[in-house]
Structure formats: structure tokens, C-alpha cells
Scaffold this active site. Sequence first.
Site, PDB file in Angstrom:
ATOM      1  N   CYS A 159      49.872  28.280  42.551  1.00  0.00           N
ATOM      2  CA  CYS A 159      50.982  27.978  43.475  1.00  0.00           C
ATOM      3  C   CYS A 159      50.904  26.566  44.015  1.00  0.00           C
ATOM      4  O   CYS A 159      51.851  26.071  44.638  1.00  0.00           O
ATOM      5  CB  CYS A 159      51.012  28.974  44.627  1.00  0.00           C
ATOM      6  SG  CYS A 159      51.342  30.649  44.078  1.00  0.00           S
ATOM      7  N   HIS A 178      68.798  24.764  46.009  1.00  0.00           N
ATOM      8  CA  HIS A 178      68.593  23.684  45.032  1.00  0.00           C
ATOM      9  C   HIS A 178      67.976  22.434  45.669  1.00  0.00           C
ATOM     10  O   HIS A 178      68.404  21.303  45.397  1.00  0.00           O
ATOM     11  CB  HIS A 178      69.899  23.361  44.292  1.00  0.00           C
ATOM     12  CG  HIS A 178      70.228  24.391  43.243  1.00  0.00           C
ATOM     13  ND1 HIS A 178      70.618  25.670  43.574  1.00  0.00           N
ATOM     14  CD2 HIS A 178      70.191  24.340  41.895  1.00  0.00           C
ATOM     15  CE1 HIS A 178      70.821  26.360  42.464  1.00  0.00           C
ATOM     16  NE2 HIS A 178      70.557  25.586  41.424  1.00  0.00           N
ATOM     17  N   GLU A 225      60.633  36.342  47.848  1.00  0.00           N
ATOM     18  CA  GLU A 225      60.432  35.438  46.712  1.00  0.00           C
ATOM     19  C   GLU A 225      60.698  36.282  45.476  1.00  0.00           C
ATOM     20  O   GLU A 225      59.798  36.905  44.932  1.00  0.00           O
ATOM     21  CB  GLU A 225      59.002  34.901  46.691  1.00  0.00           C
ATOM     22  CG  GLU A 225      58.749  33.790  47.684  1.00  0.00           C
ATOM     23  CD  GLU A 225      57.366  33.148  47.499  1.00  0.00           C
ATOM     24  OE1 GLU A 225      56.569  33.649  46.688  1.00  0.00           O
ATOM     25  OE2 GLU A 225      57.092  32.152  48.184  1.00  0.00           O
TER      26      GLU A 225
HETATM   27 ZN   LIG Z   1      55.900  29.889  45.173  1.00  0.00          ZN
END
Ligand SMILES: [Zn+2]
Length: 160
Positions: free
Chosen positions: A26, A68, A146
Site C-alpha cells: 500500500c 479522480h 475501499e
Molecule cells: Zn489503498
Amino acid sequence: MMLEIDGWQVGIKFSAAHFIPEHGKCSRIHGHDYGIRLRIYGEVRSGILLDFVEVKRIARKIADELDHHILVPTENEDMRIEEEGNALHIFYRDREYLFPREDVVFVDVTIPSAEELARYIGHRLLSRLNGAFGENVKGIEICVDEGPGQGACEYFEVGD
Ligand SMILES: [Zn+2]
């Protein structure tokens, strides 16, 4: 009573890039599709807890502002951010990033994890709702996913 708004179903979502320093893979820059889910708790008055419309409108606007973009934390003591014209240099330990300023949204968190983003988005939402809640509303839970099925939720008390 609890009223639920699922951003995956009603279009309160965004796609963004981030990196989480010191967290294995990550720590490399990558992206997610994020969904925002809301739960509003309180007492029903005349058959209504809350009008969905205003909450959805404001939540969608916050999601659109992040959409974005690269999410860069401003509260990380190990991260140095330098603006130079339209360029943004970010230094973290032995890493250096260079982004166009307009591609970045600053978020006042230490790391842009789902947990911290839930807190950040919750604060923004509450400050903008400012008075849109009746006194029958007692609390609001903001979840940032997420991807569908995994996310973090923060609870905020509303009113006194
Ligand atoms: Zn992430």
C-alpha cells in the site's frame, strides 16, 4: 430509528489514488473505487426522520470533489510538501513524488486510509449540513468503503 443511504446504490462514490506510507504494498501509489455509506439515527417525527435529499446532495458533492484525484495527507509529520508553480513536490523518507497541483486534493489526515477518510468526510459533511438536521436527529455514522464490502465507519453525535 435508523435511516440508511448506500452510496454504491445512489451514486455517492468516487475513484481516487493514494499511498499509505510504511504499509507494504500500500506504500506504492495505487487507487480504489470508494463508496460512502451513511446511517442517520434519531426519532421519527410525523412519520419522518430526515429528508434524504439534502444529505445526499451534500455527500455527493464531497465525493465529487475527491473524484479522480490523488489524495495527499497534510498531517503527516514525515511528509514534506512543496508547491512550486503548478507543481507539487512531496518528499517522504527516501521517496519523492511530483504531481500537477490540480491533480491533488489535500486531506487533513495523517494517512489517507479508509478509517481516516471516514473521519475526514464525516467532519466535512457535518460542517456543511450545519443545521439541516432537526433536533430529532441524534447521530450519524459515516462509512468509507475501499471497494464494495470493506470499509471503515465513524460515528458522530449530532446536536448538544
Ligand atoms: Zn489503498
